[in-house]
Design a protein around this motif. Structure first.
Motif, PDB file in Angstrom:
ATOM      1  N   UNK A  53      -1.776  -5.177  -0.056  1.00  0.00           N
ATOM      2  CA  UNK A  53      -3.136  -4.881  -0.509  1.00  0.00           C
ATOM      3  C   UNK A  53      -3.782  -3.820   0.389  1.00  0.00           C
ATOM      4  N   UNK A  54      -3.550  -3.932   1.679  1.00  0.00           N
ATOM      5  CA  UNK A  54      -4.087  -2.930   2.609  1.00  0.00           C
ATOM      6  C   UNK A  54      -3.438  -1.564   2.372  1.00  0.00           C
ATOM      7  N   UNK A  55      -2.118  -1.539   2.135  1.00  0.00           N
ATOM      8  CA  UNK A  55      -1.434  -0.269   1.856  1.00  0.00           C
ATOM      9  C   UNK A  55      -2.009   0.392   0.610  1.00  0.00           C
ATOM     10  N   UNK A  56      -2.256  -0.388  -0.419  1.00  0.00           N
ATOM     11  CA  UNK A  56      -2.838   0.161  -1.646  1.00  0.00           C
ATOM     12  C   UNK A  56      -4.210   0.773  -1.374  1.00  0.00           C
ATOM     13  N   UNK A  57      -5.026   0.073  -0.600  1.00  0.00           N
ATOM     14  CA  UNK A  57      -6.364   0.593  -0.293  1.00  0.00           C
ATOM     15  C   UNK A  57      -6.275   1.872   0.535  1.00  0.00           C
ATOM     16  N   UNK A  58      -5.392   1.871   1.519  1.00  0.00           N
ATOM     17  CA  UNK A  58      -5.253   3.046   2.383  1.00  0.00           C
ATOM     18  C   UNK A  58      -4.690   4.241   1.612  1.00  0.00           C
ATOM     19  N   UNK A  66      -1.362   7.637  -8.523  1.00  0.00           N
ATOM     20  CA  UNK A  66      -0.397   6.901  -9.342  1.00  0.00           C
ATOM     21  C   UNK A  66       0.405   5.980  -8.446  1.00  0.00           C
ATOM     22  N   UNK A  67       0.604   4.760  -8.903  1.00  0.00           N
ATOM     23  CA  UNK A  67       1.353   3.771  -8.124  1.00  0.00           C
ATOM     24  C   UNK A  67       2.444   3.168  -8.997  1.00  0.00           C
ATOM     25  N   UNK A  68       3.676   3.324  -8.552  1.00  0.00           N
ATOM     26  CA  UNK A  68       4.805   2.701  -9.218  1.00  0.00           C
ATOM     27  C   UNK A  68       5.258   1.487  -8.426  1.00  0.00           C
ATOM     28  N   UNK A  86      -5.094  -5.293  -7.917  1.00  0.00           N
ATOM     29  CA  UNK A  86      -5.797  -4.527  -6.889  1.00  0.00           C
ATOM     30  C   UNK A  86      -5.620  -3.032  -7.108  1.00  0.00           C
ATOM     31  N   UNK A  87      -4.399  -2.614  -7.461  1.00  0.00           N
ATOM     32  CA  UNK A  87      -4.170  -1.197  -7.743  1.00  0.00           C
ATOM     33  C   UNK A  87      -5.047  -0.728  -8.905  1.00  0.00           C
TER      34      UNK A  87
END
Length: 388
Positions: A53-58, A66-68, A86-87
């Motif tokens: 979750x922190x990586x996604x926010x950062x 874009x997130x795969x 969250x993404x």
């Protein structure tokens, strides 16, 4: 003799637009062409939910759009819906790259509610027999059901099928199956020879005749089917004379975070010697992208040697793939041997000629299928060789 072209200083890169979250190396399939590292079993520590979750926010704060979600098989993570939600909340366009194993009606509904935008579903072939052989699992019927779930939930579906010597003669059947299942896009991605595919290169490399026939059939199908489906056909690097731009430029667009938190500019960069890639447990995404040595080493062209340094095409291909240079030339700063200007290009030519030789018996060797036990064995051998 022409003077070498000037070396362009490394400009400040743009943001990491594409985040690939490899949330696990666990996978129920055992594909012989898997791009996960051969020694994946040595990297069995996985980031916790809060870390992801922190990586996604950062990453979003650093400019990712874009997130795969990939793996292994990302559906092996019980918290996948939490990560997707969250993404989505952060504003990512989200994509799930899956074998389909683990996607039932309940999880499909949960992922839809979480805001998942898009699914890419992999098949190994259009027949149960070859699909199940190549994945070393009985998954063909399951994949058919998952395709129906994808359509039922209204997701756009990309179907992916890795193409190689053992299934390239059946591309028309694969295309027809994709149309029947309602795929909007079909990616016929010829295997690129890294990781497990490199171990099985002799068995998987198609002949030139096979490749040319497949390209002709794909073009005929495009004409026949019109706009019912978009078909992408990716040629193996070995059959090109100019290399591809590594991940659209090393550290320029693409950021991979592996299951254990190691951040990489491409899926396979961990193999390269002399590079210390940072971990998201120790360093924030923005600092990794803009400040780490691992991401800056092959940006721009200051690192290049001839023939790349003086090549007029260096802005187009950035010298090609660093991993391929290491695997085939033994030097990650060398020109990608796919390029016919490379002094090591003959190694690529030999592989292609061998695959096209009617008397070649390399394909008779048994395939090495991906699994944790074999990964541990091969990882131990690699470590022993490195230690001398």
């Amino acid at each position: 003799m022409n003077a070498p072209l000037p070396v362009t200083p490394v400009a400040s890169p743009g943001p990491p637009l594409w985040l690939l979250a490899e949330v696990t190396y666990r996978c129920p399939l055992h594909c012989a062409f898997c791009y996960n590292p051969v020694d994946f079993a040595r990297h069995d520590s996985e980031l916790a939910t809060e870390d992801w979750l922190r990586v996604l926010r950062e990453a979003r704060a650093a400019g990712s759009v874009q997130c795969g979600f990939s793996g292994g098989e990302p559906l092996m993570r019980d918290d996948l819906e939490i990560l997707v939600a969250e993404a989505h909340r952060l504003g990512f366009y989200t994509n799930l790259l899956t074998s389909g194993v683990g996607l039932d009606a309940r999880r499909a509904q949960a992922l839809r509610e979480a805001g998942l935008d898009h699914i890419q579903l992999s098949f190994q072939d259009s027949t149960r027999e070859l699909n199940d052989f190549l994945s070393h699992t009985r998954t063909f019927d399951l994949k058919q059901r998952v395709a129906g779930l994808i359509k039922h939930n209204g997701w756009p579906m990309v179907m992916n099928c890795v193409i190689h010597r053992l299934n390239i003669d059946y591309v028309e059947n694969i295309i027809d199956m994709a149309v029947e299942l309602g795929a909007e896009y079909l990616e016929l991605a010829n295997s690129q020879y890294y990781s497990w595919a490199l171990l099985n290169r002799d068995q998987l490399m198609p002949s030139r005749a096979q490749l040319e026939r497949a390209e002709r059939i794909v073009n005929e199908c495009r004409q026949r089917l019109g706009d019912r489906i978009r078909i992408f056909f990716v040629v193996p690097d070995y059959y090109e004379t100019r290399p591809k731009k590594c991940m659209n430029g090393w550290g320029e667009v693409f950021l991979t975070v592996t299951p254990d938190g190691t951040a990489l500019p491409c899926h396979t960069a961990r193999m390269l010697p002399g590079l210390d890639f940072p971990n998201v447990r120790d360093m924030d995404v923005k600092s990794i992208w803009y400040g780490s040595e691992g991401f800056s080493r092959y940006r721009g062209d200051a690192w290049m040697k001839d023939p790349c340094r003086s090549c007029p095409d260096k802005e187009k291909d950035r010298g090609g793939c660093r991993c391929q240079a290491w695997m085939l030339a033994g030097d990650p700063a060398a020109a990608d041997p796919v390029c016919d200007k490379s002094p090591h290009h003959s190694k690529v030519v030999q592989v292609v000629e061998r695959a096209s030789d009617p008397g070649w018996k390399g394909g008779a060797k048994p395939l090495i299928f991906r699994d944790p036990r074999r990964s541990r064995e091969l990882g131990a051998l690699e470590k022993s060789a490195a230690d001398g």
